[in-house]
Motif scaffolding. Structure first.
Motif, PDB file in Angstrom:
ATOM      1  N   ASN A 150       5.110 -40.891  13.908  1.00  0.00           N
ATOM      2  CA  ASN A 150       6.536 -41.091  14.211  1.00  0.00           C
ATOM      3  C   ASN A 150       6.950 -42.542  14.023  1.00  0.00           C
ATOM      4  OD1 ASN A 150       7.082 -38.417  14.804  1.00  0.00           O
ATOM      5  ND2 ASN A 150       6.773 -38.651  17.011  1.00  0.00           N
ATOM      6  N   GLU A 151       6.118 -43.467  14.494  1.00  0.00           N
ATOM      7  CA  GLU A 151       6.453 -44.885  14.382  1.00  0.00           C
ATOM      8  C   GLU A 151       6.450 -45.350  12.931  1.00  0.00           C
ATOM      9  OE1 GLU A 151       3.652 -46.889  16.851  1.00  0.00           O
ATOM     10  OE2 GLU A 151       4.752 -46.479  18.721  1.00  0.00           O
ATOM     11  N   LYS A 152       5.498 -44.876  12.157  1.00  0.00           N
ATOM     12  CA  LYS A 152       5.382 -45.308  10.764  1.00  0.00           C
ATOM     13  C   LYS A 152       6.448 -44.686   9.862  1.00  0.00           C
ATOM     14  CE  LYS A 152       1.560 -47.823  11.074  1.00  0.00           C
ATOM     15  NZ  LYS A 152       1.434 -49.238  10.646  1.00  0.00           N
ATOM     16  N   LEU A 153       6.815 -43.430  10.145  1.00  0.00           N
ATOM     17  CA  LEU A 153       7.718 -42.701   9.252  1.00  0.00           C
ATOM     18  C   LEU A 153       9.108 -42.489   9.838  1.00  0.00           C
ATOM     19  CD1 LEU A 153       5.258 -39.971   7.877  1.00  0.00           C
ATOM     20  CD2 LEU A 153       5.742 -42.255   6.961  1.00  0.00           C
ATOM     21  N   GLY A 154       9.332 -42.912  11.058  1.00  0.00           N
ATOM     22  CA  GLY A 154      10.646 -42.754  11.671  1.00  0.00           C
ATOM     23  C   GLY A 154      11.006 -41.312  11.945  1.00  0.00           C
ATOM     24  N   LEU A 155      10.029 -40.524  12.392  1.00  0.00           N
ATOM     25  CA  LEU A 155      10.257 -39.105  12.651  1.00  0.00           C
ATOM     26  C   LEU A 155      10.265 -38.819  14.151  1.00  0.00           C
ATOM     27  CD1 LEU A 155       7.874 -37.621   9.912  1.00  0.00           C
ATOM     28  CD2 LEU A 155      10.350 -37.998   9.767  1.00  0.00           C
ATOM     29  N   LYS A 156      10.536 -37.545  14.496  1.00  0.00           N
ATOM     30  CA  LYS A 156      10.558 -37.132  15.901  1.00  0.00           C
ATOM     31  C   LYS A 156       9.652 -35.912  16.091  1.00  0.00           C
ATOM     32  CE  LYS A 156      15.260 -38.874  16.715  1.00  0.00           C
ATOM     33  NZ  LYS A 156      16.651 -38.520  17.138  1.00  0.00           N
ATOM     34  N   LEU A 157       8.449 -36.036  15.590  1.00  0.00           N
ATOM     35  CA  LEU A 157       7.478 -34.963  15.732  1.00  0.00           C
ATOM     36  C   LEU A 157       7.077 -34.807  17.196  1.00  0.00           C
ATOM     37  CD1 LEU A 157       5.251 -36.014  12.713  1.00  0.00           C
ATOM     38  CD2 LEU A 157       6.702 -33.973  12.775  1.00  0.00           C
ATOM     39  N   VAL A 158       6.712 -33.568  17.571  1.00  0.00           N
ATOM     40  CA  VAL A 158       6.280 -33.275  18.936  1.00  0.00           C
ATOM     41  C   VAL A 158       4.820 -32.854  18.901  1.00  0.00           C
ATOM     42  CG1 VAL A 158       6.638 -31.822  20.966  1.00  0.00           C
ATOM     43  CG2 VAL A 158       8.605 -32.563  19.581  1.00  0.00           C
ATOM     44  N   SER A 159       4.011 -33.405  19.777  1.00  0.00           N
ATOM     45  CA  SER A 159       2.582 -33.080  19.789  1.00  0.00           C
ATOM     46  C   SER A 159       2.348 -31.683  20.363  1.00  0.00           C
ATOM     47  CB  SER A 159       1.791 -34.113  20.597  1.00  0.00           C
ATOM     48  OG  SER A 159       2.217 -34.121  21.946  1.00  0.00           O
ATOM     49  N   ALA A 160       1.275 -31.047  19.910  1.00  0.00           N
ATOM     50  CA  ALA A 160       0.938 -29.684  20.332  1.00  0.00           C
ATOM     51  C   ALA A 160       0.262 -29.694  21.696  1.00  0.00           C
ATOM     52  CB  ALA A 160       0.019 -29.040  19.300  1.00  0.00           C
ATOM     53  N   ASN A 161       0.666 -28.800  22.572  1.00  0.00           N
ATOM     54  CA  ASN A 161       0.049 -28.672  23.883  1.00  0.00           C
ATOM     55  C   ASN A 161      -1.296 -27.948  23.769  1.00  0.00           C
ATOM     56  OD1 ASN A 161       2.174 -29.880  25.333  1.00  0.00           O
ATOM     57  ND2 ASN A 161       3.324 -27.950  25.340  1.00  0.00           N
ATOM     58  N   PRO A 162      -2.220 -28.241  24.667  1.00  0.00           N
ATOM     59  CA  PRO A 162      -3.520 -27.562  24.638  1.00  0.00           C
ATOM     60  C   PRO A 162      -3.386 -26.098  25.055  1.00  0.00           C
ATOM     61  CG  PRO A 162      -3.340 -28.919  26.596  1.00  0.00           C
ATOM     62  CD  PRO A 162      -2.133 -29.232  25.759  1.00  0.00           C
ATOM     63  N   ILE A 163      -4.327 -25.275  24.636  1.00  0.00           N
ATOM     64  CA  ILE A 163      -4.318 -23.858  24.971  1.00  0.00           C
ATOM     65  C   ILE A 163      -4.543 -23.633  26.459  1.00  0.00           C
ATOM     66  CG2 ILE A 163      -5.518 -21.655  24.614  1.00  0.00           C
ATOM     67  CD1 ILE A 163      -6.154 -22.624  21.773  1.00  0.00           C
ATOM     68  N   GLY A 164      -5.452 -24.411  27.036  1.00  0.00           N
ATOM     69  CA  GLY A 164      -5.779 -24.238  28.442  1.00  0.00           C
ATOM     70  C   GLY A 164      -5.841 -25.546  29.198  1.00  0.00           C
ATOM     71  N   GLU A 165      -5.889 -25.444  30.490  1.00  0.00           N
ATOM     72  CA  GLU A 165      -5.965 -26.627  31.339  1.00  0.00           C
ATOM     73  C   GLU A 165      -7.291 -27.360  31.108  1.00  0.00           C
ATOM     74  OE1 GLU A 165      -5.609 -27.764  36.119  1.00  0.00           O
ATOM     75  OE2 GLU A 165      -5.469 -25.680  35.421  1.00  0.00           O
ATOM     76  N   ASN A 166      -7.215 -28.686  31.038  1.00  0.00           N
ATOM     77  CA  ASN A 166      -8.380 -29.543  30.833  1.00  0.00           C
ATOM     78  C   ASN A 166      -9.004 -29.395  29.442  1.00  0.00           C
ATOM     79  OD1 ASN A 166      -8.229 -30.576  33.503  1.00  0.00           O
ATOM     80  ND2 ASN A 166      -9.349 -28.768  34.265  1.00  0.00           N
ATOM     81  N   TYR A 167      -8.286 -28.795  28.511  1.00  0.00           N
ATOM     82  CA  TYR A 167      -8.781 -28.708  27.137  1.00  0.00           C
ATOM     83  C   TYR A 167      -8.617 -30.055  26.447  1.00  0.00           C
ATOM     84  CZ  TYR A 167      -9.612 -23.659  26.654  1.00  0.00           C
ATOM     85  OH  TYR A 167     -10.130 -22.397  26.756  1.00  0.00           O
ATOM     86  N   SER A 168      -9.524 -30.336  25.518  1.00  0.00           N
ATOM     87  CA  SER A 168      -9.468 -31.571  24.741  1.00  0.00           C
ATOM     88  C   SER A 168      -8.231 -31.607  23.851  1.00  0.00           C
ATOM     89  CB  SER A 168     -10.720 -31.689  23.867  1.00  0.00           C
ATOM     90  OG  SER A 168     -10.567 -32.705  22.905  1.00  0.00           O
ATOM     91  N   LEU A 169      -7.687 -32.805  23.672  1.00  0.00           N
ATOM     92  CA  LEU A 169      -6.518 -32.989  22.801  1.00  0.00           C
ATOM     93  C   LEU A 169      -6.917 -33.530  21.433  1.00  0.00           C
ATOM     94  CD1 LEU A 169      -4.033 -34.574  25.376  1.00  0.00           C
ATOM     95  CD2 LEU A 169      -4.138 -32.207  24.602  1.00  0.00           C
ATOM     96  N   ARG A 170      -8.211 -33.609  21.177  1.00  0.00           N
ATOM     97  CA  ARG A 170      -8.673 -34.074  19.871  1.00  0.00           C
ATOM     98  C   ARG A 170      -8.877 -32.855  18.955  1.00  0.00           C
ATOM     99  NH1 ARG A 170     -10.579 -38.146  23.274  1.00  0.00           N
ATOM    100  NH2 ARG A 170     -10.179 -40.250  22.444  1.00  0.00           N
ATOM    101  N   TYR A 171      -7.779 -32.253  18.582  1.00  0.00           N
ATOM    102  CA  TYR A 171      -7.818 -31.022  17.792  1.00  0.00           C
ATOM    103  C   TYR A 171      -8.373 -31.261  16.382  1.00  0.00           C
ATOM    104  CZ  TYR A 171      -4.130 -30.064  21.272  1.00  0.00           C
ATOM    105  OH  TYR A 171      -3.400 -29.946  22.426  1.00  0.00           O
ATOM    106  N   SER A 172      -9.090 -30.256  15.888  1.00  0.00           N
ATOM    107  CA  SER A 172      -9.535 -30.307  14.493  1.00  0.00           C
ATOM    108  C   SER A 172      -9.555 -28.931  13.847  1.00  0.00           C
ATOM    109  CB  SER A 172     -10.937 -30.923  14.404  1.00  0.00           C
ATOM    110  OG  SER A 172     -11.893 -30.116  15.072  1.00  0.00           O
ATOM    111  N   THR A 173      -9.162 -27.914  14.620  1.00  0.00           N
ATOM    112  CA  THR A 173      -9.157 -26.567  14.074  1.00  0.00           C
ATOM    113  C   THR A 173      -8.086 -25.741  14.773  1.00  0.00           C
ATOM    114  OG1 THR A 173     -10.575 -24.684  13.489  1.00  0.00           O
ATOM    115  CG2 THR A 173     -10.883 -25.656  15.680  1.00  0.00           C
ATOM    116  N   VAL A 174      -8.082 -24.423  14.478  1.00  0.00           N
ATOM    117  CA  VAL A 174      -7.100 -23.510  15.058  1.00  0.00           C
ATOM    118  C   VAL A 174      -7.830 -22.317  15.652  1.00  0.00           C
ATOM    119  CG1 VAL A 174      -5.164 -21.970  14.539  1.00  0.00           C
ATOM    120  CG2 VAL A 174      -5.311 -24.189  13.414  1.00  0.00           C
TER     121      VAL A 174
END
Length: 380
Positions: free
Chosen positions: A289-313
């Protein structure tokens, strides 16, 4: 857009088949179908050969069970769709017939009980669709795939005629530097002399799997983005990533992005301060967002205490996931350059879409340990 014509061979009554074909045609005026009841094998092959030679963009839509219903005159054939497809593929390999897509469509029950168990016939078809699947109706996406499959085969023929061969730079849109970033085993695997073999490899090894290329959902997960909540900013980001987009055959129906190009783009964007895995989803989104001037929204985790370092689906919820919070899904065939698929612990415990995935045998014990821990927590 060129007109694409498909011959549909199906033994079910016209009053059932024609509305389905009309439904597909309404989504693309350049997609046309000619229906016919299956005929004696030699006669059937002759008609297919003639149409394939006459049409600029041609494809075949064939039912699995051609041997169930007789025509109005009482005539009935005694071969099935895979038998016809096998003979056509053999003729294509022998250069007696131009290559074109062969698509299987059938009743869902026939696909599950007759087609799915017979893995020997899976490579014969470029796509498989259920005529009666309410969850995945024959809508716009299916019409798009059917159209671009035929157009992609035409593109492969033109590539061969123009360059006297199927060179990967033209087939999958490689640019300078790509070869150095790709697994040499993949590059060797994709080579071939027959269009339908190359088409199948591109579709199944690249476009329908994650690893070398990323689907929209996988791209969003790796960048930490919620597509729906990001709205127009997601569209703007994709425009910024045009140089990372796959531009080879069939790209119109299967939008994908080269993973190694995305990683290079990120390194430049983040001033080489670390790979995507180093940052949490909110951190990734903040940088973009800072580099490109956008208003992207980050994805919420599937469950409580889940890691936010996503790399898959997650294959069940289709939401972003860090593999540490999931289990590997069993795959009967996985090439070295393809990513493993994962299902979140949340989906496993709640049996979400259970019929669509199976835990890898090596993960079963770890899942048992998880359930035991949860039982102990409840006791306490």
């Amino acid at each position: 857009m060129n007109c694409v014509k498909y011959l549909c061979i199906d033994d079910q009554p016209e009053e059932y088949i024609e509305p389905l074909l009309d439904q597909l045609s309404t989504h693309n005026q350049n997609l046309q179908f000619k229906g016919m009841h299956p005929e004696e094998f030699a006669s059937q092959f002759e008609k297919i050969q003639r149409l394939a030679s006459e049409e600029h963009c041609f494809g075949l839509l064939v039912d699995l069970r051609l041997d169930q219903d007789a025509d109005v005159d009482g005539n009935k054939v005694y071969y099935r769709g895979p038998t016809l497809a096998q003979e056509l593929r053999t003729r294509m390999a022998e250069k007696d017939l131009p290559s074109f897509p062969i698509i299987l469509w059938s009743m869902n029950d026939n696909i599950v009980h007759s087609y799915a168990p017979d893995s020997s016939s899976h490579d014969l078809f470029d796509a498989v669709y259920a005529k009666d699947d309410g969850q995945h109706p024959l809508g716009e996406n299916v019409a798009s795939e059917i159209y671009w499959l035929a157009a992609g085969y035409r593109e492969l023929a033109e590539i061969h005629d123009r360059h006297s061969g199927y060179f990967l730079e033209h087939v999958i849109g490689l640019i300078e530097g790509d070869r150095n970033s790709l697994d040499p085993r993949l590059l060797s695997f994709l080579k071939g002399n027959v269009a339908f073999e190359i088409a199948g490899k591109v579709l199944n090894t690249l476009l329908r799997s994650e690893g070398v290329l990323a689907s929209p959902a996988m791209l969003a997960a790796r960048l930490g983005i919620d597509i729906e909540k990001s709205a127009d900013s997601w569209t703007s980001l994709l425009e910024n990533l045009m140089n990372c987009r796959y531009s080879g055959v069939f790209h119109q129906a299967w939008p994908r992005w080269w993973v190694h190009r995305i990683e290079n783009w990120w390194s430049e964007l983040a001033s080489y301060k670390g790979s995507l895995r180093k940052f949490t989803a909110p951190e990734r989104v903040t940088i973009i967002n800072e580099k490109l001037g956008l208003k992207l929204v980050s994805a919420n985790p599937i469950g409580e205490n889940y890691s936010l370092r996503y790399s898959t689906v997650c294959v069940a919820t289709e939401k972003a996931l860090d593999p540490v919070d999931g289990f590997k899904v069993y795959s009967s065939r996985q090439d070295a350059w393809q990513d493993s698929r994962y299902v979140s612990a949340y989906a496993v415990l709640n049996r979400i879409k259970k019929s669509e995935w199976i835990l890898d045998p090596l993960e079963v014990e770890r899942f048992k340990q998880l359930t035991e821990r949860l039982k102990n927590v409840k006791k306490d």
